[in-house]
Design a protein around this motif. Structure first.
Motif, mmCIF file in Angstrom:
data_model
loop_
_atom_site.group_PDB
_atom_site.id
_atom_site.type_symbol
_atom_site.label_atom_id
_atom_site.label_comp_id
_atom_site.label_asym_id
_atom_site.label_seq_id
_atom_site.Cartn_x
_atom_site.Cartn_y
_atom_site.Cartn_z
ATOM 1 N N ILE A 1 -23.467 -45.286 -33.111
ATOM 2 C CA ILE A 1 -23.910 -45.792 -34.430
ATOM 3 C C ILE A 1 -25.341 -46.411 -34.310
ATOM 4 N N ILE A 2 -26.349 -45.901 -34.722
ATOM 5 C CA ILE A 2 -27.734 -46.536 -34.691
ATOM 6 C C ILE A 2 -27.657 -47.800 -35.532
ATOM 7 N N LEU A 3 -27.878 -49.000 -35.031
ATOM 8 C CA LEU A 3 -28.089 -50.294 -35.731
ATOM 9 C C LEU A 3 -29.191 -50.534 -35.922
ATOM 10 N N THR A 4 -30.486 -50.303 -35.247
ATOM 11 C CA THR A 4 -31.840 -50.625 -35.512
ATOM 12 C C THR A 4 -32.684 -49.582 -35.003
ATOM 13 N N GLN A 5 -33.530 -48.853 -35.944
ATOM 14 C CA GLN A 5 -34.232 -47.863 -35.505
ATOM 15 C C GLN A 5 -35.657 -48.736 -34.957
ATOM 16 N N PRO A 6 -36.383 -48.026 -34.177
ATOM 17 C CA PRO A 6 -37.681 -48.656 -33.687
ATOM 18 C C PRO A 6 -38.519 -49.131 -34.885
ATOM 19 N N SER A 7 -39.042 -49.959 -34.756
ATOM 20 C CA SER A 7 -40.114 -50.546 -35.815
ATOM 21 C C SER A 7 -41.436 -49.931 -35.584
ATOM 22 N N ASP A 8 -42.351 -49.808 -36.722
ATOM 23 C CA ASP A 8 -43.547 -49.336 -36.670
ATOM 24 C C ASP A 8 -44.352 -50.260 -35.478
ATOM 25 N N ALA A 9 -45.364 -49.627 -34.727
ATOM 26 C CA ALA A 9 -46.096 -50.617 -33.862
ATOM 27 C C ALA A 9 -47.503 -49.951 -33.656
ATOM 28 N N VAL A 10 -48.727 -50.853 -33.388
ATOM 29 C CA VAL A 10 -49.780 -50.464 -33.249
ATOM 30 C C VAL A 10 -50.497 -50.489 -31.904
ATOM 31 N N TYR A 11 -51.062 -49.496 -31.309
ATOM 32 C CA TYR A 11 -51.443 -49.552 -29.754
ATOM 33 C C TYR A 11 -52.937 -49.333 -29.826
ATOM 34 N N PHE A 12 -53.502 -49.986 -28.766
ATOM 35 C CA PHE A 12 -54.899 -49.814 -28.674
ATOM 36 C C PHE A 12 -55.274 -49.337 -27.167
ATOM 37 N N GLU A 13 -56.059 -48.078 -27.145
ATOM 38 C CA GLU A 13 -56.267 -47.507 -25.955
ATOM 39 C C GLU A 13 -57.017 -48.256 -25.003
ATOM 40 N N ASN A 14 -56.647 -48.162 -23.528
ATOM 41 C CA ASN A 14 -57.069 -48.892 -22.664
ATOM 42 C C ASN A 14 -56.650 -50.384 -22.689
ATOM 43 N N GLU B 1 -38.087 -50.170 -29.305
ATOM 44 C CA GLU B 1 -36.662 -50.441 -28.976
ATOM 45 C C GLU B 1 -35.683 -49.844 -30.067
ATOM 46 N N ILE B 2 -34.676 -49.323 -29.514
ATOM 47 C CA ILE B 2 -33.386 -48.857 -30.505
ATOM 48 C C ILE B 2 -32.261 -49.719 -30.000
ATOM 49 N N LEU B 3 -31.491 -50.016 -31.132
ATOM 50 C CA LEU B 3 -30.178 -50.646 -30.764
ATOM 51 C C LEU B 3 -29.068 -49.781 -31.204
ATOM 52 N N ALA B 4 -28.188 -49.707 -30.524
ATOM 53 C CA ALA B 4 -27.216 -48.498 -30.869
ATOM 54 C C ALA B 4 -25.936 -49.026 -30.177
ATOM 55 N N THR B 5 -24.778 -48.618 -30.764
ATOM 56 C CA THR B 5 -23.397 -48.987 -30.223
ATOM 57 C C THR B 5 -22.678 -47.778 -30.206
ATOM 58 N N ALA B 6 -21.732 -47.662 -29.206
ATOM 59 C CA ALA B 6 -20.846 -46.466 -29.203
ATOM 60 C C ALA B 6 -19.387 -46.892 -28.519
#
Length: 168
Positions: free
Chosen positions: A103-116, A124-129
């Motif tokens: 079960i996926i508890l938390t999907q990755p959140s949107d993020a912004v990245y800058f070159e260099n 990050e993903i949070l899941a349980t099984a």
């Protein structure tokens, strides 16, 4: 009003408590049907008292035996108090984890990245099984979950994109 500083269940549930204004008083977690359940509940600092199912905690792990109802659920009452503050009650509902599928508890959140630069958060993903989880991150040239390519070596629950060249 007194409030929780952190809450963890079997190292899977870790909601963020930002301040008094976070008025979420109910949380859910999926846990294995058998075996003890480890819960850690803390106030923002040591001046807060936390009572878990009627027992005062020290902020360390509290292990409880499951006592499932007919729906495969169990309610845990968490009360947080501090001298001079109104106490607050949280309800943690534990659910028996379905057998065989994660079960996926938390999907990755949107993020912004800058070159260099090193700016930007890990995805990050949070899941349980009921078994051991394995991970594989994928990349895609379109905004789609179909047709992605596995990213070599990226097999953890977190991933930080690496940029060498960005087409604009």
């Amino acid at each position: 009003i007194a409030y929780l500083g952190s809450l963890s269940v079997n190292d899977t549930l870790s909601p963020k408590f930002k301040s008094l204004s976070a008025y979420v008083n109910e949380y859910d977690a999926y846990v294995p049907a058998e075996g003890k359940i480890d819960i850690t509940a803390k106030g923002p600092n040591s001046s807060f008292t936390v009572i878990l199912n009627g027992e005062k905690t020290t902020g360390d792990i509290t292990s409880i035996e499951p006592n499932w109802d007919s729906n495969g659920e169990m309610k845990v009452k968490i009360e947080v108090s501090r001298d001079g503050y109104k106490s607050r009650i949280y309800t943690l509902t534990l659910h028996k984890q379905p057998e065989g599928k994660p079960i996926i508890l938390t999907q990755p959140s949107d993020a912004v990245y800058f070159e260099n630069t090193r700016r930007g958060d890990n995805l990050e993903i949070l899941a349980t099984a009921d078994g051991t989880l394995s991970y594989q991150w994928y990349e895609n040239t379109t905004n789609s979950t179909e047709g992605g390519t596995p990213i070599s070596g990226e097999v953890g629950k977190t991933y930080r994109p690496k940029f060498t060249n960005i087409d604009m």
